[in-house]
Structures are given as structure tokens and as C-alpha cells.
Scaffold this active site. Sequence first.
Site: not given
Ligand code: EPZ
Length: 436
Positions: A125, A401, A22-23, A120, A309
Site C-alpha cells: 500500500r 470497518r 465508506k470509500n 496492511c 474488493d
Molecule cells: C482504494 O484503495 C480503496 N480504499 C480500496 O478498498 C480498494 O481495494 C482500492 O482502492 C482498489 O480499488 C479506499 O478507497 C479508502 P489504489 P487505494 O491506490 O486507493 C498501487 C476496501 O476493501 N499504488 O487504487 O489505497 C497499490 O499498491 C479497500 O474498502 C502504488 O503503487 O488503492 C495497488 O497495487 C481495500 N502507489 C494499486 O496501486 C501509490 O501511490 C491500486 O491501489 C498508490 C497505489
Amino acid sequence: MDKFVIRGGNPLLGTVRISGAKNSALPCMAAAILTEDEVTLENIPQVRDIETERRLLVSMGAEVELGYGRAQHRTKICCRTLSDPEAKYEIVKTMRASSLVLGPLIARCGMARVAMPGGCAIGGRPIDLHIKGLEKMGAVITQEHGYLEARAERLRGAHLVFDKITVTGTEDLLMAAVLADGETLMENCAREPEVTDLAALLNAMGARIEGAGTSTIRVHGVTSLHGARYRINPDRIEAGTFLIAGAITGGDLIVANCEPDHLGALIAKLEELGVRVDHLGPDSVRVRSEGHLRAADISTEEYPGFPTDMQAQYMALATQAEGVSQIKENIFENRFMHVQELVRMGANIKVDGKVATVRGATRLSSAAVMCSDLRASASLVLAALIADGESILDRVYHMDRGYERIEEKLRGVGAQIRRLGNIFTPRDEESAVHSD
Ligand code: EPZ
């Protein structure tokens, strides 16, 4: 609201086939925005988020075919005319990964209007790092009424260093950079296989990207991209979830159609617990357990570390291990929503800040429980597979999802699970719900 009814006690035996990731599919579908030509993606999972992405692209003017025939799991996307480059809130609030259209829309159309995703179940996020990178590439971004408005004649290459490692931040800016004027150097990038998948598609479309999968990515901007046909990688989180399902039920399960090289951290941890894991070839892994698991700590890290995850699923397994397992969640600030539900089933878990302490092994008893987010749902399914009696899991739309026909796959290897309500099929017009 759909429910699952699961009677525990059956070891999982046989072979389960993993669907596409999915991702990976979500950023790859967004990448089709970058060209007027048709982009065909194979091995697309039949899950709700993909349907949401289809609706999002169609709402902007794209033509999207989404076929799930036996041999298909394919989507064909043509963004020749993007009449309305806007990601509306009623879609974005059901899937925050909609923010992945931001970079490609600015790169292709010179402007974008994207609803702020909001938080969420698992955390705030934010997308501040996406915005910071786009502004450094010359985009002018304003925020009002819950929307981001971005404009840029043509993005220019820049030197970007991510303050934090972000998966979709890396993907969003990668898609912005491929059509930028000049070279972009991106440092402290995410190394997840989903980033590598996206870069492979973009290069097949004519982009010039080096270093994807490492923390430093270099992009030479080009003036246009063409269509491509690309096969999405297997879903490493679905595969990991089934490996734990085989272990927790004391079964003997072959997980086929997976990519074992993407599962290193999880497999190492399973072996530390005393689970038997064998590589059966380039795309399948065999997991066996006769119980007698030994407690082991985990700390979630960016890839190739132990994936956040998989944290909730691992916690269910840790309840069956003798001793104390410390589970530290470093990525998201609120990813222990499954704990209280597991405790209601008899688990002994205490949370202190980022650390959940699991004392095992404990017998779990069936209960009526509530799913709160995608991976917490998976954790409750795993617990119900071993609990004595019949558990009822509510709000399993969270599961739909990211897991394709999970109850059929589990029944196929011996689980006693059935769904109350309608099975998810594409085109479901579900009520909009907040989701991770
Ligand atoms: C991706 O989310 C995945 N989703 C998530 O999978 C996964 O848990 C996550 O990466 C971590 O591996 C998709 O790929 C669609 P991040 P993402 O940006 O990109 C902070 C699932 O279960 N951050 O890597 O949104 C954020 O708050 C989902 O399939 C900022 O501060 O996660 C977090 O603490 C859930 N500012 C950390 O970085 C930003 O601009 C990592 O988030 C972006 C992120």
C-alpha cells in the site's frame, strides 16, 4: 475480540437496504478541510472507519458531529480552525486511508505532517504516486521518523500522469488541485464511482472540475471553497456482497437502496454463473438462484472491470459452481488471505502467484475461522451461510470497518447469525490494529 456465530443452511429471502459508501464518505469527509465553512454529508455509513476519520479530523482541530439517528446517518464537519494539521501514527495505522488528508491539508494550510500508512494485510500500500503528484505541484516533501512533512506556499497547477491507476491517489491530488494556482490536467486517473462522488461534492463547494469518472480530469484552481450539503452514493461493494449472499444461499433477495449501474461487471459475472439477476428499478436489484451454478473465471481490474474488493466474496461463491474457476488478483499482491480459511471449511482452492484455482462444487463444513481483512471477512461470512453446522468467525472487527450492522441486516433476511461480544457503536475506543 468480537466473534460471529453463524449456522448455515438458510436461503436469504426478503429485502436488504444498502448503506452509504465508506470509500466515498472517507474522501468527502477529508474534503471539508478545504473550506472554513460547514460541510454536511448525508447517507454516511455507521462503520468503524468513519469513526476513525472523525477522530482524525477532531485531532487536527475540526468540529465534527456524527449522528446516526434513524433518519440521520449524517455528519457535519467544520474545519474553521485547524490547529494541528497532523495525522498521527496511532490513527493512521488503524486506517491507511488517513493519507487522504495529505492533499487537502497542503492546499488549505500550506503544510501537512502525515504518518506514513505502512502496509496492511493485503499489500504494501505505498503512496509514492500521491507524493510524486504533490511534488510536481510544487510541494516540498521530506520523510523521516515514519512521517511525511509537506510544505507549499500555494500549490500550482500541473500536468499529472499517474504511472498506475490509484483511487485514493486520484482523490488526494484532486483535492490538492482544486485550490491550486492555475489549471491541473490529470491523466490515467481512477474512474471509480467514489472519485465521481468526491468531484460532485467539490463542485458543490465551488470547485471547477471536469471529467471525473473518466481517465482524464481537468481542474481549474479557485482561490477558496464554500460549504455544501451532499448525499453520499450507496456502497457498491456492500451491495455486491449481498447479491452474492442471495446467490450462494439459493435465496430470493432484493437489494434495495443500491446503484445498479455501479454493479455491471459483477452482475454480468453472476449471470454467467447461472444466477438470475433482475433490475427492479433505479435503485434495487433482485437476485435468485436454485443452485446448479457453472464455473466462471474472473480477473480483477480497475473500474469498470471486476472490482478487487469483490474478489474474496466471489471466491466463496465459486466453491459452489460446477467446474474450475480461475481467479486472478491483479491489483494487490497479497489478497488471498481468505483462501486457507475457505480450504479449512472444505473448499478446493490452489494458489499459484496471482491466480487462485477453485474446483467446485464442494460441500462446505462449519469451522472456527479467522478474519484477516475487511473483504476476506465477508468471504468467510458467505461461506458460513451455506456450511453445514455452526461456524465461529473470530476478529470480526475487520468487518465492522466497512459493513454497517451486517449481522442485523443478514438476520433480517433469514440468516442464523449472532455476535459474541459488543456490537460496534460510534465512539468505540478500539485498540489500534493494523488494517487495510
Ligand atoms: C482504494 O484503495 C480503496 N480504499 C480500496 O478498498 C480498494 O481495494 C482500492 O482502492 C482498489 O480499488 C479506499 O478507497 C479508502 P489504489 P487505494 O491506490 O486507493 C498501487 C476496501 O476493501 N499504488 O487504487 O489505497 C497499490 O499498491 C479497500 O474498502 C502504488 O503503487 O488503492 C495497488 O497495487 C481495500 N502507489 C494499486 O496501486 C501509490 O501511490 C491500486 O491501489 C498508490 C497505489
